[in-house]
Design an enzyme around this catalytic site. Structure first.
Site, PDB file in Angstrom:
ATOM      1  N   SER A 140       7.906  -5.926   0.687  1.00 38.28           N
ATOM      2  CA  SER A 140       7.627  -5.874   1.883  1.00 38.28           C
ATOM      3  C   SER A 140       9.380  -6.070   2.779  1.00 38.28           C
ATOM      4  O   SER A 140      10.157  -6.269   2.070  1.00 38.28           O
ATOM      5  CB  SER A 140       6.615  -6.941   2.191  1.00 38.28           C
ATOM      6  OG  SER A 140       7.660  -7.576   4.211  1.00 38.28           O
ATOM      7  N   TYR A 153       4.238 -16.285   3.313  1.00 36.57           N
ATOM      8  CA  TYR A 153       4.684 -14.702   3.192  1.00 36.57           C
ATOM      9  C   TYR A 153       6.467 -14.137   2.309  1.00 36.57           C
ATOM     10  O   TYR A 153       6.569 -13.440   1.581  1.00 36.57           O
ATOM     11  CB  TYR A 153       4.594 -13.927   4.419  1.00 36.57           C
ATOM     12  CG  TYR A 153       4.523 -12.578   4.045  1.00 36.57           C
ATOM     13  CD1 TYR A 153       3.169 -12.163   3.063  1.00 36.57           C
ATOM     14  CD2 TYR A 153       4.717 -11.308   4.712  1.00 36.57           C
ATOM     15  CE1 TYR A 153       2.863 -10.160   2.616  1.00 36.57           C
ATOM     16  CE2 TYR A 153       4.475  -9.996   3.693  1.00 36.57           C
ATOM     17  CZ  TYR A 153       4.109  -9.497   3.414  1.00 36.57           C
ATOM     18  OH  TYR A 153       3.760  -8.483   3.230  1.00 36.57           O
TER      19      TYR A 153
HETATM   20  N1  NAP Z   1       0.190  -2.677   5.458  1.00 33.14           N
HETATM   21  C1  NAP Z   1       1.690  -3.185   5.437  1.00 33.14           C
HETATM   22  O1  NAP Z   1       2.153  -2.683   6.441  1.00 33.14           O
HETATM   23  C2  NAP Z   1       2.453  -3.828   4.632  1.00 33.14           C
HETATM   24  C3  NAP Z   1       4.331  -3.867   4.904  1.00 33.14           C
HETATM   25  C4  NAP Z   1       4.643  -4.356   3.770  1.00 33.14           C
HETATM   26  C5  NAP Z   1       3.785  -4.647   2.928  1.00 33.14           C
HETATM   27  N2  NAP Z   1       2.835  -4.739   2.623  1.00 33.14           N
HETATM   28  C6  NAP Z   1       2.431  -5.165   1.050  1.00 33.14           C
HETATM   29  O2  NAP Z   1       1.233  -3.908   0.345  1.00 33.14           O
HETATM   30  C7  NAP Z   1       0.495  -4.445  -0.155  1.00 33.14           C
HETATM   31  C8  NAP Z   1      -1.101  -3.827  -0.676  1.00 33.14           C
HETATM   32  O3  NAP Z   1      -1.834  -4.158   0.904  1.00 33.14           O
HETATM   33  P1  NAP Z   1      -1.773  -2.990   2.115  1.00 33.14           P
HETATM   34  O4  NAP Z   1      -1.092  -2.958   3.191  1.00 33.14           O
HETATM   35  O5  NAP Z   1      -2.826  -1.959   1.215  1.00 33.14           O
HETATM   36  O6  NAP Z   1      -3.192  -4.018   3.271  1.00 33.14           O
HETATM   37  P2  NAP Z   1      -4.709  -4.110   2.460  1.00 33.14           P
HETATM   38  O7  NAP Z   1      -5.258  -3.284   2.535  1.00 33.14           O
HETATM   39  O8  NAP Z   1      -5.275  -5.398   2.852  1.00 33.14           O
HETATM   40  O9  NAP Z   1      -4.322  -4.553   0.549  1.00 33.14           O
HETATM   41  C9  NAP Z   1      -4.523  -5.335   0.048  1.00 33.14           C
HETATM   42  C10 NAP Z   1      -5.157  -5.518  -1.104  1.00 33.14           C
HETATM   43  O10 NAP Z   1      -4.878  -6.086  -2.344  1.00 33.14           O
HETATM   44  C11 NAP Z   1      -6.244  -6.727  -2.173  1.00 33.14           C
HETATM   45  N3  NAP Z   1      -6.162  -8.162  -2.868  1.00 33.14           N
HETATM   46  C12 NAP Z   1      -5.630  -9.342  -2.196  1.00 33.14           C
HETATM   47  N4  NAP Z   1      -5.712 -10.584  -2.548  1.00 33.14           N
HETATM   48  C13 NAP Z   1      -6.151 -10.398  -3.441  1.00 33.14           C
HETATM   49  C14 NAP Z   1      -6.781 -10.843  -4.807  1.00 33.14           C
HETATM   50  N5  NAP Z   1      -6.772 -12.339  -4.713  1.00 33.14           N
HETATM   51  N6  NAP Z   1      -7.295 -10.596  -5.741  1.00 33.14           N
HETATM   52  C15 NAP Z   1      -7.306  -9.436  -6.381  1.00 33.14           C
HETATM   53  N7  NAP Z   1      -7.062  -8.814  -5.585  1.00 33.14           N
HETATM   54  C16 NAP Z   1      -6.926  -9.177  -3.850  1.00 33.14           C
HETATM   55  C17 NAP Z   1      -7.158  -6.692  -1.715  1.00 33.14           C
HETATM   56  O11 NAP Z   1      -7.791  -6.386  -2.080  1.00 33.14           O
HETATM   57  P3  NAP Z   1      -9.679  -7.215  -1.816  1.00 33.14           P
HETATM   58  O12 NAP Z   1      -9.587  -7.749  -1.003  1.00 33.14           O
HETATM   59  O13 NAP Z   1     -11.380  -6.266  -2.783  1.00 33.14           O
HETATM   60  O14 NAP Z   1      -9.442  -8.585  -3.164  1.00 33.14           O
HETATM   61  C18 NAP Z   1      -6.955  -5.252  -0.961  1.00 33.14           C
HETATM   62  O15 NAP Z   1      -7.208  -4.686  -2.277  1.00 33.14           O
HETATM   63  C19 NAP Z   1       0.669  -6.288  -0.064  1.00 33.14           C
HETATM   64  O16 NAP Z   1       1.257  -6.805  -1.130  1.00 33.14           O
HETATM   65  C20 NAP Z   1       1.467  -6.226   1.210  1.00 33.14           C
HETATM   66  O17 NAP Z   1       1.632  -7.376   1.209  1.00 33.14           O
HETATM   67  C21 NAP Z   1       1.964  -4.261   2.782  1.00 33.14           C
END
Ligand code: NAP
Length: 249
Positions: A140, A153
């Site tokens: 991130s 985080y």
């Molecule tokens: N979107 C952004 O702006 C952004 C920026 C920087 C970093 N990130 C990182 O990108 C990654 C993906 O996030 P995203 O943005 O794509 O958001 P998202 O759509 O909310 O996806 C998060 C994913 O993680 C899974 N997850 C969360 N907790 C879990 C658990 N305990 N066990 C298994 N799966 C789990 C969720 O699946 P379930 O709910 O089905 O378990 C979902 O598939 C994360 O690591 C996040 O920190 C995102």
């Protein structure tokens, strides 16, 4: 070779957002993709959208035994793991440091840092023995910068970058790579939860003037997991519309 024909790639957090987009892209490029997340129905929807071979291994990655069982099931289905995208993540909660809840801190660390550690520890020996493998962890902007009121985080995302850098050095002589992808502000459920005002503020802070799409992150993730990135390891690779290149985030 930039394709994934015959390669088995595991994607955690595959039920939505960045993980979903990457799983669909990898499957389209010929990979056998194992999908891990908690929401079994959402995983099935991803499988239905994907044009390729996929396997569902629903699990809560914050529980070590459940995660390891999911990885074992994936290996049983598709064979040895060639690529690991440890992407599942949670945002935690915002609170002043002195009010930040111990239980939230621990929960965020379990999902964002311990789970990638457990998964890497599980797949790395096989990759080293086969002298082939690529690991990618989702960091991130909080891997590279501080952020107020969300210490769990920030600590977890700094942690995964450190983990990748440590493993990359050990794994490099064995033809295994490890990298960290650093999304900026990407239009996923995680960002939507922050609300409309937050989104406008993020657009304003991004040199490109817009948030990113999960598919734009997926393209870089697929590159870093592919042989096209054969000389890239131990890196923090931003997909952020230029944010980290500015003076302040
Ligand atoms: N979107 C952004 O702006 C952004 C920026 C920087 C970093 N990130 C990182 O990108 C990654 C993906 O996030 P995203 O943005 O794509 O958001 P998202 O759509 O909310 O996806 C998060 C994913 O993680 C899974 N997850 C969360 N907790 C879990 C658990 N305990 N066990 C298994 N799966 C789990 C969720 O699946 P379930 O709910 O089905 O378990 C979902 O598939 C994360 O690591 C996040 O920190 C995102």
């Amino acid at each position: 070779m930039t394709g994934f024909a015959g390669r088995h790639v595991v994607v955690t957090g595959a039920s939505s957002g960045i993980g979903r987009a990457t799983a669909i892209l990898l499957a389209a490029r010929g990979a056998k993709v194992s999908l891990i997340a908690r929401r079994a129905e959402a995983i099935e929807a991803v499988r239905a959208a994907a044009d390729g071979e996929t396997f569902a291994a629903p699990a809560d990655v914050s529980h070590r035994a459940a995660l390891l069982a999911a990885l074992a099931a994936a290996e049983l289905a598709f064979g040895p793991i060639d690529g690991l995208f440890a992407n599942a993540g949670t945002g935690g909660a915002f609170a002043p440091f002195s009010d930040y809840d111990d239980a939230v801190f621990e929960a965020v660390l379990r999902t964002n840092l311990l789970a990638p550690f457990w998964a890497m520890k599980q797949v790395l020996p096989g990759m080293i023995a086969r002298r082939r493998g690529a690991i990618l962890v989702t960091g991130s902007l909080a891997s590279e910068r501080g952020m107020a009121q969300n210490p769990g985080y920030v600590a977890s995302k700094h942690g995964v970058l450190g983990l990748v850098r440590a493993v990359a050095i050990e794994a490099a002589p064995h033809c295994v790579r490890a990298n960290c992808i650093v999304p900026g502000f990407i239009e996923t459920e995680m960002l939507a939860n922050l609300g409309e005002g937050a989104l406008a503020a993020m657009n304003a802070r991004t040199p490109q003037g817009r948030t990113g799409r999960p598919e734009e992150v997926a393209e870089v993730a697929a590159f870093l997991l592919s042989d096209a990135a054969s000389h890239v390891t131990g890196q923090s690779w931003a997909v952020d519309g230029g944010i980290l290149n500015t003076l302040s985030v």
